[in-house]
Design an enzyme around this catalytic site. Structure first.
Site, short mmCIF file in Angstrom:
data_model
loop_
_atom_site.label_atom_id
_atom_site.label_comp_id
_atom_site.label_asym_id
_atom_site.label_seq_id
_atom_site.Cartn_x
_atom_site.Cartn_y
_atom_site.Cartn_z
N ASN A 48 15.83 8.21 -4.50
CA ASN A 48 15.72 7.20 -3.27
C ASN A 48 17.27 6.82 -2.90
O ASN A 48 17.20 5.95 -1.95
CB ASN A 48 15.03 5.93 -3.60
CG ASN A 48 13.65 6.44 -3.87
OD1 ASN A 48 13.09 7.36 -3.36
ND2 ASN A 48 12.93 5.55 -4.76
N HIS A 137 1.75 0.67 -0.44
CA HIS A 137 2.20 0.59 -1.78
C HIS A 137 1.65 -0.40 -2.97
O HIS A 137 1.16 -1.19 -2.61
CB HIS A 137 3.81 0.52 -1.90
CG HIS A 137 4.42 0.75 -3.16
ND1 HIS A 137 4.57 -0.34 -4.11
CD2 HIS A 137 5.17 1.59 -3.31
CE1 HIS A 137 5.27 0.25 -5.09
NE2 HIS A 137 5.89 1.49 -4.72
N GLU A 181 3.23 -1.14 5.52
CA GLU A 181 4.72 -0.52 5.17
C GLU A 181 5.39 -0.16 6.74
O GLU A 181 4.32 -0.05 7.62
CB GLU A 181 4.78 0.60 4.32
CG GLU A 181 4.28 -0.09 2.96
CD GLU A 181 4.51 1.12 1.93
OE1 GLU A 181 5.63 1.88 1.72
OE2 GLU A 181 3.16 1.63 1.44
N SER A 185 5.79 4.92 1.57
CA SER A 185 6.72 5.66 0.42
C SER A 185 6.17 7.04 -0.01
O SER A 185 7.01 7.73 -0.68
CB SER A 185 6.84 4.56 -0.79
OG SER A 185 5.45 4.52 -1.28
N ASP A 210 6.67 -4.22 4.80
CA ASP A 210 7.71 -3.79 3.62
C ASP A 210 8.39 -2.48 4.13
O ASP A 210 7.95 -1.54 4.57
CB ASP A 210 6.49 -3.19 2.60
CG ASP A 210 7.54 -2.57 1.48
OD1 ASP A 210 8.23 -2.11 1.60
OD2 ASP A 210 6.80 -2.46 0.32
N HIS A 213 11.79 1.72 2.63
CA HIS A 213 12.24 3.11 2.78
C HIS A 213 12.73 3.26 4.32
O HIS A 213 13.26 4.54 4.36
CB HIS A 213 11.08 4.08 2.38
CG HIS A 213 10.74 4.14 0.92
ND1 HIS A 213 11.31 4.79 0.33
CD2 HIS A 213 9.79 3.44 0.48
CE1 HIS A 213 10.72 4.44 -1.19
NE2 HIS A 213 9.90 3.85 -0.89
N LYS A 239 17.35 1.41 -3.09
CA LYS A 239 17.38 2.79 -2.40
C LYS A 239 18.46 3.25 -1.60
O LYS A 239 19.64 3.37 -2.11
CB LYS A 239 16.03 2.87 -1.64
CG LYS A 239 14.91 2.53 -2.30
CD LYS A 239 13.42 2.45 -1.88
CE LYS A 239 12.35 2.20 -2.79
NZ LYS A 239 12.49 0.97 -3.31
#
Length: 395
Positions: A48, A137, A181, A185, A210, A213, A239
């Site tokens: 990541n 997640h 999210e 992910s 979230d 990423h 990440k």
């Protein structure tokens, strides 16, 4: 062996039979895109480290300086003696970078999600209705469990279904909490953020996003996607930022409230000086990395295009996370093994991490991957597709 070991062993044996057992592999990291396993070097496409910052000289230098100045550990929670001027500076600068009133640093993304969601469910005006994306997640789901909140799930990224869920609650007293999210992910796809904000406003709901990423990779100067839309943004430093830890960003009232009510913040030892140093360095660099972000975007679009031309199911990804969905766990494991023979490290993701019959190779790209690295990966995948086409059929 004690009386419970038989239970543990039976569960492990069942996992083994199903092809879902996980095992730890000792890995020595050589660079942002290279690892070494049992003396063998591999080109890493499972990290990541999206901007290749984990080996950036400025992060290394600042981390070492902080260790020399402050020692190796923070030795206490933030409310005892673990809140340093470095923590304060990071949170102030981070809030300015994100365009929020305040920010609060946590130990990890998992810990932040579980602790903060549990805190919200436990303390918001009752009853609390928790509306979540089905493919959130695991840490988001566990946060709901920790807060003993019953999830009302909506179909993945289905805003019409979310609206139906919210409409069913519109005449009920209490609090509504929407959790999802921004970039998912395991699938690399993006939530409909404008619709989420609109629905949250219409139904007087609190929107928790979230952004783990997306932050560093997407948004203006790498701010991520959430701050413009969320009531609460969770992001990570582990990440694209090349470090460790996580943050919550939002209003000053929210962050001050968490300092007083969030058990996971109150009772956790603060991040150590070395980590703080690397975060501080990454904060300085982040606005300057537009060239790296543009290169990364160009590469993931190219890779997805090539894989799609070859008939590989990459889902709806719009990011550096590219799932190669092959269906069965056995196929995913076999492809991983064959790619390792070509010195490529692309790890399989199997249930229960992803839904049944959607096992995949989770391919992640970094700005540190050179064009020749990408071409080597694609060349080896193309050869495998031609040699063993049955392995790549998603079903």
């Amino acid at each position: 062996m004690n009386q419970f070991d038989n239970f543990f062993q039976e569960a492990l044996s069942k996992r083994e039979e199903e092809g879902f057992r996980r095992k730890l592999t000792p890995i020595d990291v050589a660079s942002s895109v290279q690892i070494q396993v049992q003396g063998q070097k591999y080109l890493n496409f499972s990290s990541n480290d999206y901007l290749g910052l984990s080996f950036h000289p400025e992060l290394l230098q600042k981390s070492q300086e902080c260790v020399a100045k402050y020692g190796t550990g923070s030795a206490a929670s933030r409310l005892i003696t673990g809140h340093t001027s470095c923590h304060q500076a990071i949170e102030t600068q981070l809030a300015q970078f994100l365009g929020t009133e305040a920010a609060l640093v946590f130990a990890s993304g998992w810990q932040a999600n579980v602790a903060v969601i549990a805190c919200l469910i436990e303390n918001l005006p009752k009853p609390v209705y928790v509306i979540t994306d089905k493919l959130n997640h695991a840490s988001l789901h566990y946060g709901c469990k920790a807060g003993q909140g019953k999830q009302i799930r909506f179909r993945h990224n289905d805003m019409n279904h979310l609206q139906q869920r919210l409409d069913s609650l519109k005449d009920l007293d209490g609090s509504k909490l929407i959790i999802t999210e921004t970039i998912f992910s395991m699938d690399g796809d993006q939530a409909d953020l404008k619709s989420l904000r609109r629905l949250a406003d219409e139904h007087h709901a609190f929107l928790f996003l979230d952004d783990a990423h997306a932050t560093g990779v997407l948004g203006a100067q790498g701010q991520g996607l959430a701050p413009t839309y969320a009531d609460l943004t969770m992001g990570t430093f582990s990440k694209a930022w090349g470090s460790f830890g996580a943050y919550i960003a939002g209003s000053k009232a929210l962050c001050d409230w968490l300092v007083n009510f969030c058990s996971g913040f109150i009772h956790t030892t603060s991040l150590p000086p070395a980590v703080n140093g690397s975060i501080a360095a990454s904060l300085e660099l982040m606005p300057l990395l537009d060239k790296e972000r543009a290169y990364l975007k160009q590469q993931w679009q190219y890779v997805k295009q090539q894989l799609s031309l070859w008939g590989i199911n990459t889902g709806d990804t719009v990011s550096q996370i590219i799932p190669l969905i092959v269906g069965s766990a056995e196929n995913a494991l076999e492809i991983t093994k064959l790619l390792k023979q070509e010195k490529l490290w692309v790890m399989p993701i199997r249930p229960p991490t992803v839904p049944a019959h959607s096992s995949r190779l989770r391919l992640t790209l970094s700005a540190a991957h050179q064009s020749k690295d990408i071409e080597y990966l694609l060349d080896k995948i193309n050869i495998l597709i031609k040699q063993k086409p049955s392995l790549w059929k998603s079903r």
